[in-house]
Design a protein around this motif. Structure first.
Motif, PDB file in Angstrom:
ATOM      1  N   LYS A 212       0.878  -1.194   0.000  1.00  0.00           N
ATOM      2  CA  LYS A 212       0.000   0.000   0.000  1.00  0.00           C
ATOM      3  C   LYS A 212       0.907   1.234   0.000  1.00  0.00           C
ATOM      4  O   LYS A 212       1.654   1.457   0.974  1.00  0.00           O
ATOM      5  N   PRO A 213       0.835   2.073  -1.065  1.00  0.00           N
ATOM      6  CA  PRO A 213       1.751   3.203  -1.178  1.00  0.00           C
ATOM      7  C   PRO A 213       1.731   4.115   0.049  1.00  0.00           C
ATOM      8  O   PRO A 213       0.662   4.557   0.477  1.00  0.00           O
ATOM      9  N   GLU A 214       2.900   4.339   0.616  1.00  0.00           N
ATOM     10  CA  GLU A 214       3.114   5.304   1.703  1.00  0.00           C
ATOM     11  C   GLU A 214       2.138   5.122   2.864  1.00  0.00           C
ATOM     12  O   GLU A 214       1.675   6.094   3.460  1.00  0.00           O
ATOM     13  N   PHE A 215       1.853   3.866   3.176  1.00  0.00           N
ATOM     14  CA  PHE A 215       0.888   3.521   4.231  1.00  0.00           C
ATOM     15  C   PHE A 215       1.398   3.934   5.619  1.00  0.00           C
ATOM     16  O   PHE A 215       0.658   4.452   6.444  1.00  0.00           O
ATOM     17  N   LEU A 216       2.684   3.682   5.862  1.00  0.00           N
ATOM     18  CA  LEU A 216       3.250   3.967   7.198  1.00  0.00           C
ATOM     19  C   LEU A 216       3.639   5.434   7.268  1.00  0.00           C
ATOM     20  O   LEU A 216       4.557   5.878   6.570  1.00  0.00           O
ATOM     21  N   THR A 217       2.934   6.161   8.128  1.00  0.00           N
ATOM     22  CA  THR A 217       3.178   7.606   8.226  1.00  0.00           C
ATOM     23  C   THR A 217       3.958   7.924   9.512  1.00  0.00           C
ATOM     24  O   THR A 217       4.078   7.071  10.400  1.00  0.00           O
ATOM     25  N   ALA A 218       4.457   9.151   9.595  1.00  0.00           N
ATOM     26  CA  ALA A 218       5.364   9.521  10.695  1.00  0.00           C
ATOM     27  C   ALA A 218       4.713   9.342  12.071  1.00  0.00           C
ATOM     28  O   ALA A 218       5.372   8.940  13.031  1.00  0.00           O
ATOM     29  N   ASP A 219       3.404   9.617  12.170  1.00  0.00           N
ATOM     30  CA  ASP A 219       2.736   9.499  13.477  1.00  0.00           C
ATOM     31  C   ASP A 219       2.610   8.045  13.946  1.00  0.00           C
ATOM     32  O   ASP A 219       2.240   7.793  15.084  1.00  0.00           O
TER      33      ASP A 219
END
Ligand code: NDP
Length: 289
Positions: A212-219
């Motif tokens: 999943k594109p860019e699923f893991l975000t900084a938060d």
């Protein structure tokens, strides 16, 4: 401070050089390590993968052969070819490029390859050997490559909380077995996981393999965590000549501001996969020499 980039291109180069040296030792003893890749059909992406595997073998001084079969090849003919390769002493590794056409059952293909030549590590015998930590087993190349990247980046997973995102047979599950055997405390998340971010936020190491594109975000990332991005996703981007670009499962820019080390996409895990395939092939040759 932005995260340090883990350079998969450089580590893969080191591995290929090491494999070349190991191959030279075998060649001096009269054994040329050989990988045969079988491609059924003419899927363009598969054709690119297959030719890069063959080229990488030859560059490491090994024998690289590709057998191309038409898309309508009957399953029985493919299985008969695998039997022939299993019996051929000059072939140390056999890989049938997936996906195979729909009329062929992929599991029958995997089961037919002799476990000693299954350098992709998908045969249940190798899955079992890797789970019980038996050194003769072949681990699938992508998760094996992640372990090498972590090691060479100076990350010891022993005793660490590691979250694996994804539970596929080719990445998530074998990744989990390798990490458990390296004494990590592993949590595996998937599409049915409740409150996934509560798991990733307490992880020392996150391995993202969900597609999943860019699923893991900084938060979703604990400050100082190590983030390994296995994802390869094509996203539409009219500003590029091809009209698309490749991104991982991690939002690289923002996560880089939080993590201590991170792999880019491209240039992270991707290059490791072929390097580990060569390594498995040389190991297969060593085990039979
Ligand atoms: P699969 O599609 O086989 O598996 C995806 C996994 O992610 C599944 O376990 C699925 O859960 C889980 N998942 C999907 N969506 C979510 C979500 N929203 N939340 C939580 N979990 C989710 O993919 P692969 O393992 O084959 O590949 C994963 C990624 O890695 C892809 O981008 C692929 O291109 C890339 N890849 C890269 C390689 C490399 O050489 N670098 C090699 C192989 C793959 P569930 O099981 O519940 O459905």
């Amino acid at each position: 401070m932005p995260a340090k980039r883990i350079d998969g291109v450089a580590v893969a180069k080191e591995i290929r050089e090491e494999v070349g040296r190991d191959a030279a030792v075998l060649i001096a003893r009269g054994v040329v390590p050989g990988l045969t890749v079988v491609l059924v059909g003419d899927d363009p992406a598969s054709a690119v993968y297959v030719s890069s595997k063959e080229k990488a073998c030859v560059a490491a001084g090994m024998k690289g052969e590709t057998i191309r079969l038409p898309a309508d090849t009957p399953q029985a003919a493919l299985l008969a070819l695998i039997d022939k390769l299993n019996a051929d002493d000059t072939v140390h590794g056999i890989l049938v490029q997936m996906p195979v056409p729909k009329h062929i059952d992929p599991q029958s293909v995997i089961l037919r390859i002799a476990p000693e030549k299954d350098v992709d590590g998908f045969h249940p015998v190798n899955v079992g050997r890797v789970w019980i930590g038996e050194s003769t087993g072949f681990a699938p190349c992508t998760p094996a490559g992640v372990m090498v990247l972590l090691e060479r980046a100076g990350v010891s997973v022993a005793g660490q909380d590691v979250v694996v995102l994804g539970r596929s047979t080719i990445v998530g599950k074998p990744m989990t077995s390798l990490l458990v055997n390296a004494s990590a405390t592993v949590t595996v998340c998937h599409s049915r996981t409740k409150d996934l971010a509560s798991h990733t936020r307490r992880a020392d190491v996150i391995i993202a393999a969900i597609g999943k594109p860019e699923f893991l975000t900084a938060d979703m990332v604990k400050p100082g965590a190590v983030v390994i991005d296995v994802g390869i996703n094509r996203v539409v981007d009219p500003s590029t000549p091809k009209g698309y670009r490749i991104v991982g499962d991690v939002a690289f820019g923002p996560v880089s501001e939080v993590a201590s080390q991170i792999t880019p996409v491209p240039g992270g895990v991707g290059p490791m996969t072929i390097a580990m395939l060569l390594k498995n092939t040389v190991r297969a040759a060593e085990q039979r020499a």
